[in-house]
Enzyme design. Structure first.
Site, PDB file in Angstrom:
ATOM      1  CB  CYS B 112      -0.905   0.014   1.232  1.00  0.00           C
ATOM      2  SG  CYS B 112      -1.830   1.557   1.402  1.00  0.00           S
ATOM      3  CB  CYS B 115      -2.196   4.659   4.237  1.00  0.00           C
ATOM      4  SG  CYS B 115      -3.620   3.865   3.460  1.00  0.00           S
ATOM      5  CB  SER B 116      -0.595   1.009   6.816  1.00  0.00           C
ATOM      6  OG  SER B 116      -1.732   1.579   7.442  1.00  0.00           O
ATOM      7  CB  CYS B 117      -4.508  -0.781   2.519  1.00  0.00           C
ATOM      8  SG  CYS B 117      -5.283   0.844   2.589  1.00  0.00           S
TER       9      CYS B 117
END
Lengths: 219, 209
Positions: B112, B115-117
């Site tokens: 991702c 972000c941090s999906c």
């Protein structure tokens, strides 16, 4: 937004450093930061998209200089202030100076398991036909709003192929800014590595993004 | 787990030595609790959920079943959200799950960049490196270099397919079943499925390693 979060293809951040036997959390405060963020989100003042935008709106020096959960806490403080639940004076004092706005929405301990098991699906009913079909060649627009978007900079104005039609999903560019769910068709779009990175691309590389219809035009 | 072993002083003194982030988070929790907006017991329940109910063992069971049950593998490929629900997995950060299958010809890698999906539902919370700039910056541009930092060297003939999780779809990689595992059942096979192999930064382990 052209913020510090848009990292794809950037140089200079150094090697990936996997830890051996990495703990789930590196400090007790990280656990509380995660839990506070989820519990405060349940108050319903903001969406997940707005919280992502609060994180990416931190000044770049702060964003890059903060650990992951520090970014979460800084953004949570901003969201709580924006929506009137906490004042800067209260953050400075470290205790309550005024009553909360939505105590009736407080997440109860017994609700945690069902809420997390239910999740928050973002697919919505189909009301219009999809503009694109698998195999279609598309070009991403030069889409760079000042607000939130999920079109990464490296994939702007690039030609790719629709690989899958994923249904109609809540549109983050609207949803992050209180403009409702504004659902749009979502597609997986695949790009040849050379399209994105030029002659330096690794041979045999394909990169895909998931892109909403407003990001795309026929090529 | 206790954190008192290196502190032999009282609580007040302890507070004075709080690191800045502990103090900052504790202040916020105090304010929200006093306002009736947050229930500390609910925070404990969230932490317990992420520590015990989600994690890469869930994903490993999914992969092992896909290796041993072709009908399940087909359903997983077609609609991963429904397929993992058959195994009792559902909920947050897995509402729209996609399974992507490695082969001799193609290796999948998930990132991702924005972000941090990450598929919490089947892999738990993401590791720090997954959320950090070096991985997010380079996975899309220099995946072979990233893989080398994980000790994975793929043949030049293997195509690399990178999935940037820019929407709410969450991706799990189904690594190739290791050689020499023909007689093993799904439970034993699940032990060979590492978390990193389901992100695409590793391979499933061979038996006896």
């Amino acid at each position: 937004m052209n913020g510090p979060q848009d990292l794809g293809g950037r140089d200079g951040f150094g090697p990936v450093s996997p830890e051996t036997r990495e703990p789930l959390f590196h400090a007790d405060w990280e656990k509380r930061a995660l839990a506070l963020t989820l519990a405060a989100g349940a108050l319903g003042h903001w969406t997940l998209d707005e919280s992502r935008h609060a994180r990416e709106s931190l000044p770049p020096l702060t964003y890059y200089g903060s650990s992951y959960y520090e970014i979460w806490i800084r953004a949570l403080e901003i969201l709580l202030q924006r929506h009137g639940e906490v004042g800067a004076d209260e953050l400075a004092a470290g205790h309550m100076l005024r009553a909360g706005l939505r105590p009736e929405r407080r997440l109860q301990a017994a609700q945690v398991a069902p809420v997390m098991a239910r999740g928050g699906p973002v697919d919505r009913p189909v009301r219009t036909p999809a503009r694109f079909a698998p195999g279609d060649t598309v070009r991403t627009r030069n889409h760079q709003p000042r607000g939130h978007t999920r079109l990464p900079g490296y994939a702007r104005e690039k030609t790719g192929v629709i690989e899958a039609v994923r249904g109609v999903h809540v549109y983050p560019d609207s949803h992050a800014h209180g403009r409702g769910e504004d659902p749009h068709w979502l597609y997986t779009v695949a790009f040849d590595g050379r399209t994105l990175w030029g002659d330096a691309a690794a041979p045999g590389l394909t990169v895909s993004i998931d892109a909403w219809e407003p990001y795309l035009e026929p090529a | 787990m206790h954190d008192h072993h290196h502190h032999d002083h009282g609580d007040d003194d302890h507070d004075n030595h709080m690191d800045p982030m502990t103090a900052r988070v504790r202040a916020l929790e105090t304010i929200l609790t006093q306002k009736g907006l947050v229930d500390p017991a609910a925070l404990d329940a969230i932490i317990e959920t992420v520590e015990t109910r989600i994690g890469p063992r869930n994903g490993a069971r999914v992969v092992a079943r896909a290796w041993t049950d072709p009908d399940f593998a087909a359903r997983l490929r077609d609609d991963a959200t429904s397929a993992v629900a058959e195994m009792g997995y559902g909920g947050r950060q897995g509402e729209h799950l996609q399974a992507v299958f490695n082969s001799d010809d193609e290796h999948n890698l998930v990132v991702c960049t924005l972000c941090s999906c990450y598929p919490w539902l089947v892999l738990g919370l993401p590791p720090v490196w997954y959320k950090s700039p070096p991985y997010r910056a380079r996975a899309v541009r220099d995946p072979r270099g990233v893989l080398a930092e994980f000790g994975v060297i793929l043949p030049d003939t293997t195509r690399i397919r990178v999935w940037d999780s820019t929407a709410e779809l969450r991706y799990i990689v189904v690594p190739q079943r290791p050689a020499g595992t023909d007689g093993m059942d799904a439970e034993a096979l699940a032990e060979l499925v590492t978390r990193d192999s389901m992100i695409g930064c590793g391979l499933a382990q061979g038996p006896g390693t």
